[in-house]
Write a protein that holds these residues in place. Structure first.
Motif, short mmCIF file in Angstrom:
data_model
loop_
_atom_site.label_atom_id
_atom_site.label_comp_id
_atom_site.label_asym_id
_atom_site.label_seq_id
_atom_site.Cartn_x
_atom_site.Cartn_y
_atom_site.Cartn_z
N ARG A 157 0.85 -1.18 0.00
CA ARG A 157 0.00 0.00 0.00
C ARG A 157 0.88 1.23 0.00
O ARG A 157 1.76 1.36 0.84
CB ARG A 157 -0.90 0.04 1.24
N LEU A 158 0.66 2.09 -0.97
CA LEU A 158 1.38 3.34 -1.00
C LEU A 158 0.73 4.31 -0.01
O LEU A 158 -0.37 4.08 0.46
CB LEU A 158 1.39 3.91 -2.41
N GLN A 159 1.38 5.38 0.27
CA GLN A 159 0.87 6.34 1.23
C GLN A 159 -0.44 6.95 0.75
O GLN A 159 -0.64 7.15 -0.44
CB GLN A 159 1.89 7.45 1.43
N PRO A 160 -1.37 7.24 1.69
CA PRO A 160 -2.63 7.86 1.29
C PRO A 160 -2.43 9.19 0.56
O PRO A 160 -3.22 9.55 -0.31
CB PRO A 160 -3.37 8.08 2.62
N SER A 161 -1.37 9.91 0.91
CA SER A 161 -1.12 11.18 0.24
C SER A 161 -0.84 10.97 -1.24
O SER A 161 -1.05 11.87 -2.05
CB SER A 161 0.03 11.92 0.90
N MET A 162 -0.35 9.77 -1.59
CA MET A 162 -0.09 9.46 -3.00
C MET A 162 -1.40 9.46 -3.79
O MET A 162 -1.46 9.99 -4.89
CB MET A 162 0.60 8.10 -3.09
N ALA A 163 -2.45 8.88 -3.21
CA ALA A 163 -3.75 8.84 -3.90
C ALA A 163 -4.33 10.24 -4.02
O ALA A 163 -4.90 10.60 -5.06
CB ALA A 163 -4.71 7.92 -3.17
N ILE A 164 -4.18 11.04 -2.97
CA ILE A 164 -4.69 12.42 -3.02
C ILE A 164 -3.93 13.22 -4.06
O ILE A 164 -4.52 13.96 -4.85
CB ILE A 164 -4.59 13.07 -1.62
N SER A 165 -2.62 13.05 -4.08
CA SER A 165 -1.80 13.76 -5.06
C SER A 165 -2.15 13.32 -6.47
O SER A 165 -2.23 14.15 -7.38
CB SER A 165 -0.31 13.50 -4.81
N ALA A 166 -2.36 12.02 -6.66
CA ALA A 166 -2.71 11.52 -7.99
C ALA A 166 -4.04 12.09 -8.45
O ALA A 166 -4.20 12.47 -9.61
CB ALA A 166 -2.76 10.00 -7.98
N ALA A 167 -5.02 12.18 -7.54
CA ALA A 167 -6.32 12.75 -7.90
C ALA A 167 -6.17 14.23 -8.25
O ALA A 167 -6.77 14.72 -9.21
CB ALA A 167 -7.30 12.56 -6.76
N ALA A 168 -5.37 14.95 -7.47
CA ALA A 168 -5.18 16.38 -7.72
C ALA A 168 -4.47 16.61 -9.06
O ALA A 168 -4.85 17.49 -9.83
CB ALA A 168 -4.38 17.02 -6.59
N VAL A 169 -3.45 15.80 -9.33
CA VAL A 169 -2.73 15.93 -10.60
C VAL A 169 -3.66 15.58 -11.76
O VAL A 169 -3.68 16.26 -12.78
CB VAL A 169 -1.46 15.05 -10.60
N GLY A 170 -4.43 14.50 -11.61
CA GLY A 170 -5.36 14.10 -12.66
C GLY A 170 -6.41 15.17 -12.94
O GLY A 170 -6.71 15.48 -14.08
N ALA A 171 -6.96 15.74 -11.86
CA ALA A 171 -7.97 16.79 -12.03
C ALA A 171 -7.35 18.03 -12.68
O ALA A 171 -7.96 18.64 -13.56
CB ALA A 171 -8.57 17.15 -10.67
N SER A 172 -6.15 18.38 -12.26
CA SER A 172 -5.47 19.54 -12.86
C SER A 172 -5.20 19.29 -14.34
O SER A 172 -5.38 20.19 -15.17
CB SER A 172 -4.15 19.81 -12.13
N TYR A 173 -4.76 18.09 -14.65
CA TYR A 173 -4.49 17.75 -16.04
C TYR A 173 -5.77 17.85 -16.87
O TYR A 173 -5.76 18.38 -17.99
CB TYR A 173 -3.89 16.35 -16.14
#
Length: 94
Positions: free
Chosen positions: A6-22
């Motif tokens: 399991r990667l860190q929960p902040s990784m999922a939040i960061s991925a969602a933020a990057v995806g939304a920004s993209y």
């Protein structure tokens, strides 16, 4: 056995933020190319940002699965290596 990774929960939040920004950047760029107002049809921006956030989270999920598969395979190879008979080395051959 499968080792859960399991990667860190902040990784999922960061991925969602990057995806939304993209997603937002892609929509703004598309409107810019069409020479229309950048915020034309704002619901499209929200929709595309949601898709980008989903894809960002899916990327993290797939990455975790692949990491677990590779770690399991590495553990299997290490076990095979430990179980293999020792090969003669140059110093032990006379």
């Amino acid at each position: 056995g499968s080792s859960a990774v399991r990667l860190q929960p902040s990784m999922a939040i960061s991925a969602a933020a990057v995806g939304a920004s993209y997603g937002l950047i892609v929509k703004l760029f598309a409107n810019g190319l069409q020479k229309t107002r950048l915020l034309k049809n704002p619901w499209e921006h929200a929709l595309i940002m949601g898709v980008g956030a989903y894809l960002g989270n899916k990327y993290v999920e797939v990455t975790e699965q692949q990491l677990a598969i590779h770690q399991d395979r590495l553990a299997q190879l290490k076990a095979l290596h430990r179980a293999a008979p020792a090969l003669p080395t140059l110093t032990s051959v006379h």
